[in-house]
Design a protein around this motif. Sequence first.
Motif, short mmCIF file in Angstrom:
data_model
loop_
_atom_site.label_atom_id
_atom_site.label_comp_id
_atom_site.label_asym_id
_atom_site.label_seq_id
_atom_site.Cartn_x
_atom_site.Cartn_y
_atom_site.Cartn_z
N LYS A 224 34.40 53.47 44.26
CA LYS A 224 34.47 52.16 44.91
C LYS A 224 34.64 52.36 46.40
CE LYS A 224 36.20 47.49 44.66
NZ LYS A 224 37.11 46.53 44.02
N ASN A 226 34.88 50.01 49.72
CA ASN A 226 35.08 48.63 50.14
C ASN A 226 34.93 47.71 48.93
OD1 ASN A 226 35.76 46.72 52.05
ND2 ASN A 226 33.68 46.42 52.78
N GLN A 227 33.89 46.89 48.86
CA GLN A 227 33.71 45.98 47.73
C GLN A 227 32.66 46.46 46.73
OE1 GLN A 227 32.73 42.40 49.95
NE2 GLN A 227 34.85 41.70 49.89
#
Length: 280
Positions: A224, A226-227
Motif C-alpha cells: 500500500k 498512500n491510497q
Amino acid sequence: MTGYYAPPGGLPPQTALMTQRAVFTTAYAFIPKGCFSDIVTSCLPGWTRTKLWLIARPMSGFAETFSQYVMEVQPGGGSDAPDPETGAEAWLFFTGGLATLTIDGTGYEMEDGSYAYIPAGSRWTLLAEGTQPARFHWLRKIYEPAPGTPAPEAFVINERDVPVRWMPDTGERWGTTRFVEPEDIRHDAHVNIVTFQPGGVIPFEETHVMEHGLYVLEGKAVYKLNQDWVEVEAGDFMWLRAYCPQACYAAGPGRFRYLLYKDVNRHARLRGPGAFGPAR
C-alpha cells in the motif's frame, strides 16, 4: 540460499506492449523492473566499464535526503575516485559478481550479499573482478554530524552473517536484517533488508516523517502506497516521500524481501528567526 534480482538491461522487443506499471505521484514513485532498460542507463565521471540506473535523487518537495544507483561494473572496471562529494556517506549492497573494495587502505572482497558502510570523508576505490559484472546498490547521503557525537566507522559484512530480527508477535513472518543498532545515534540513516515470509503483513498504515527507498530483491507482494494497493515483485523500486502511508501483505508463494533506506536519528531542521543562531 539467497537470491537477489538484478536488472538484465537490454531493450524490450518492438512487439512488446508499451503499457507498464510505472507511477509518479505527489506521495510516491513506483518504478517497475520493466523500466530498467539500457535506454535509461547513465555513466559517471571517474568510473570505467560501468553503467548504472539512477533511481532516486534529492528533489525539492519530494524525497530530499538521498540518492540511489543500481550499478553494473564489467570485469576490470571500477573507480579510483568514485564520489566527488567529500561530505557524502555511502552504503553498498552487492547482488552479484566479485569486486575488491578498498576503504582508507584496507581491502575487502565483495560478493553477493556483501554490505559496506563508507563514512563521509573516506578514501575508497572499487575494482570489479571475476568473469561476471559486479552488481550492487550504491546509496548516498550527505552526512549530518551531531554535537558531541562521534562519526561512525567503516565496516563490511555479509548479510548471511547477520540474523533476521523478527518483529514481536508476528510468528517470525516479518523481520529486519539490521546492519546497525537502531539506537546507535552516530548513524543518521539506516539501510537494512526487510523480510516477509508468506502470509506476513505490516498490519497498520505506517505514516511517519522518514523518507524511504525500497528496492525489491526477491519475491512478490501487494504494497500500500498512500491510497493505492500496488502489486510489486523482484526488481521493482518504491520511492516514498515523508508521511506517505504504507503497508504490506506478502501472500507468497515464497518470501518477499527488499533493501530499505530511511533517514533517522537527527533533529528536524527549523527555519525562521533563531534557526541559524540568535535572533537580532
